[in-house]
Design an enzyme around this catalytic site. Sequence first.
Site, PDB file in Angstrom:
ATOM      1  N   HIS A  14      66.583 -89.794 -13.318  1.00 18.54           N
ATOM      2  CA  HIS A  14      67.529 -90.204 -14.225  1.00 18.54           C
ATOM      3  C   HIS A  14      67.307 -90.682 -15.433  1.00 18.54           C
ATOM      4  O   HIS A  14      66.621 -91.753 -15.392  1.00 18.54           O
ATOM      5  CB  HIS A  14      68.780 -91.194 -13.425  1.00 18.54           C
ATOM      6  CG  HIS A  14      69.464 -90.689 -12.166  1.00 18.54           C
ATOM      7  ND1 HIS A  14      70.551 -90.063 -12.184  1.00 18.54           N
ATOM      8  CD2 HIS A  14      68.602 -90.490 -10.877  1.00 18.54           C
ATOM      9  CE1 HIS A  14      70.863 -89.535 -10.863  1.00 18.54           C
ATOM     10  NE2 HIS A  14      69.759 -89.836 -10.191  1.00 18.54           N
ATOM     11  N   GLU A 195      72.202 -88.563   1.219  1.00 20.30           N
ATOM     12  CA  GLU A 195      71.579 -89.890   1.191  1.00 20.30           C
ATOM     13  C   GLU A 195      72.170 -90.983   2.086  1.00 20.30           C
ATOM     14  O   GLU A 195      71.409 -91.568   2.757  1.00 20.30           O
ATOM     15  CB  GLU A 195      71.330 -89.925  -0.283  1.00 20.30           C
ATOM     16  CG  GLU A 195      70.649 -91.448  -0.554  1.00 20.30           C
ATOM     17  CD  GLU A 195      70.491 -91.868  -2.183  1.00 20.30           C
ATOM     18  OE1 GLU A 195      69.775 -92.539  -2.360  1.00 20.30           O
ATOM     19  OE2 GLU A 195      71.325 -91.478  -2.656  1.00 20.30           O
TER      20      GLU A 195
END
Length: 328
Positions: A14, A195
Amino acid sequence: MTFRTLPKVELHLHIEGAAPPRLIADLAKQKSVDIAGVFDERGNYAFRDFLHFLKVYEAATQVLQTPEDYRRLTLAVLEESASHGVVYTEAFLSPDFCGGGDVSAWREYLHAMREAADQAERDIGITLRGIVTCVRHFGPEQAKRSARCAAETADDWLCGFGMGGDENAGEQGDFAYAFDMAREAGLRLTTHAGEWRGPEEVRAAVRDLKVERIGHGVRVIEDPALCEELAEAGVVLEVCPGSNVVLGVYPKLAAHPIEKLRERGLQVTVSTDDPPFFHTDMTKEYEGLARVFEWNEDDFMALNQTALAAAFCDDATRKRIAKKLETA
């Protein structure tokens, strides 16, 4: 083996989450932006858990207000990545933080990031490609705006579309329209799943969004049948071990399922996610895998070949990066 200099491919990064804390602190001072609570007493990012991490992440992005800020950010991120042997990286770029989803503003931010990427490739030899990413907890309507930005600027450099954010906000299928828009524009697809939620979340991502890569995806290990399905379909997992440990998905690296995922035939890659937040880098990721799972040179060579094959770049770029990996 010297892990730092080993040529590496990273697929899950990111851009804002890779911002050096010093850069964010300096921009906050220059712009007189109050970001109290973002850093601890040592100047590191400070957060308690995943949801608090998201709040700190978004608070830090407040200082990234102009295309020039993103040019500086991109250059700083690529310099750090290159210092750890990364020769090719794909970064998640969010129009939500770059113009609020407005296509005209997004073009200006994108131009600035591409300028920085060109400079970094010319000066330090690292190649960047962009993946537009919507933010799940901002909702499906905002995701459509991000997808429109992606579709309007899709090309060989901006080559993918994905989704990050809070995995517990809504369902993967809620975002099908945005993903369909991106697919029709020729963009390749990934999404964060598996996740925080279990294997069914990954199954939904593949079924409802038709993605070819999964961000994280580690909890598929809980469903042997799904592991077999994903292995057969060739779905690639963008695994971020250091991130998973720091955020508490697993208590320690030894408990991480990355080795078991490989044993089940799944294609796994390794990335840092938001490296300064999680006190990691690609060198540390490799060192940990070698120490805990006894991965050797052949394992890391195979890892990078898997990542390069799964990269969303064009074939000419892939061949060029393959030559760099051969030097290992």
